[in-house]
Enzyme design. Structure first.
Site, PDB file in Angstrom:
ATOM      1  CG  ASP A  77      -0.247  62.137  44.531  1.00 11.57           C
ATOM      2  OD1 ASP A  77      -0.930  62.396  45.362  1.00 11.57           O
ATOM      3  OD2 ASP A  77       0.659  61.862  43.900  1.00 11.57           O
ATOM      4  CD  GLU A 138       4.005  62.238  49.759  1.00  9.52           C
ATOM      5  OE1 GLU A 138       4.545  62.783  50.674  1.00  9.52           O
ATOM      6  OE2 GLU A 138       3.368  61.248  48.414  1.00  9.52           O
TER       7      GLU A 138
END
Length: 373
Positions: A77, A138
């Site tokens: 991400d 994350e």
């Protein structure tokens, strides 16, 4: 040893896939297909429903023919704004037009992992078992790593405990082996309402009370390995009302659980002392945001990787860092993780850029480790 154009192309393909936190499915499909084409076994941890995401944590293993095993990790991400990235390449730099983030954090790490595995497979190089953990979420609080269903994972795949996380900002020569634990805290002060113009003396201003509490708290840099910050204060009342409720929120980081508890205890003591002075009351709550990362083998793994840097002509440095990452949650599961840089700079901003030669060094040193005798 590294085909730089190939490495850059993998990175650019990843960057061109929009994958903000909780919406990484398309990037996940790209990575899973890449790993399958290399002959990797795949297991998907479908824990994303716990936090409203659409992407599993990817576990894989490329079976080897040498003794030993290692795990590689990165996250898929990126930080917003990141839609419709316009890639600009200027010499050694890959950046955007300034309207979006680049996503080098951490697609550079993912690209290096995919490149290294493909290099080994295509060149038929002997290697140990190589596991991968590619996480979503994350950047939104390590959501993927935080929510992994490890009990279920271990029924399907058992990643090696020595883990290389490719997610450190800056130069590739840094090897982070220790990072702090973090606790979030919240203080709510309860005062007493009164009309601020007619009878203010009958009120107890929760803002006044919490201001004195904060003034007595040790915050920002507490010591070499401990920091604290207050980032939120709220009390929403009309100007003619003495406010009876004020909330402040903050975080406390340290490389020592004992230090964290000691500072939290001091904060609560200050709350008690000040509230007694003003005849107010308080609530003091805290929760661990992420656990401590530290070496489990007295730096043997970190120093072995440092030797690999030396073999490719790079003077590396072992590093204690102040931020949290997936590695902190891996440590809680008994993994022995190090974090290396991949050349990303000015991360989390629209000025983000990637130093291509540093990403190349990350690929070189990873291959040096994977191909070692």
């Amino acid at each position: 040893m590294v085909d730089l154009e190939k490495l850059k192309n993998i990175f650019k393909e990843l960057v061109n896939i929009y994958s903000p936190s909780k919406n990484e499915k398309e990037a996940c499909d790209y990575v899973v297909n890449y790993l399958k084409n290399l002959g990797c076994e795949i297991y998907l941890d479908e824990s994303q429903h716990k936090y409203g995401g659409n992407c599993p944590t990817i576990f894989s293993v490329l079976r080897g023919n040498k003794n030993g095993a290692v795990t590689l990790s990165a996250h898929i991400d990126v930080v917003e704004p990141n839609k419709s990235v316009k890639i600009i390449e200027e010499g050694n730099i890959i950046k955007t037009d300034g309207s979006t983030t680049l996503g080098g954090d951490d697609k550079a790490g993912v690209a290096v992992i995919l490149y290294a595995l493909e290099y080994l497979v295509k060149n038929k190089i002997e290697h140990e078992d190589i596991y991968c953990m590619i996480t979503p979420g994350e950047e939104a609080g390590m959501l993927g790593a935080r929510n992994i269903d490890w009990e279920e994972v271990y029924k399907h795949i058992n990643p090696a405990k020595n883990t290389i996380v490719l997610d450190n900002a800056g130069k590739s020569k840094y090897i982070a082996y220790q990072a702090p634990a973090c606790n979030n805290f919240e203080i709510t002060v309860h005062g007493k309402k009164a009309h601020a113009g007619i009878e203010p003396e009958k009120g107890i201003s929760s803002i006044q009370v919490i201001s004195e509490i904060i003034s007595k708290m040790d915050i920002l840099r507490i010591d070499e390995l401990t920091t604290a910050n207050i980032s939120y204060i709220n009390s929403d009342f009309p100007t003619n009302v003495v406010p009876d409720k004020t909330i402040c929120k903050g975080e406390l980081r340290s490389h020592s659980y004992e230090k964290i508890q000691s500072v939290l205890n001091s904060y609560e003591s200050i709350c008690k002392e000040v509230c007694e002075k003003f005849d107010a009351s308080y609530d003091f709550d805290y929760i661990q945001a992420y656990p401590l990362l530290r070496s489990t083998d007295d730096l043997q793994f970190a120093k072995l990787f440092q030797d690999c840097y030396k073999k490719i002509g790079v003077d590396s440095e072992l590093q204690v860092i102040g931020g949290g990452s997936d590695a902190n949650f891996y440590a809680e599961q008994g993994f022995n993780a190090i974090i290396i840089g991949v050349g990303m700079q000015k991360v989390h901003t629209t000025d983000e850029y990637l130093e291509v030669d540093e990403m190349k060094i990350a690929a070189e040193v990873l291959l040096e480790y994977l191909m070692r005798d």
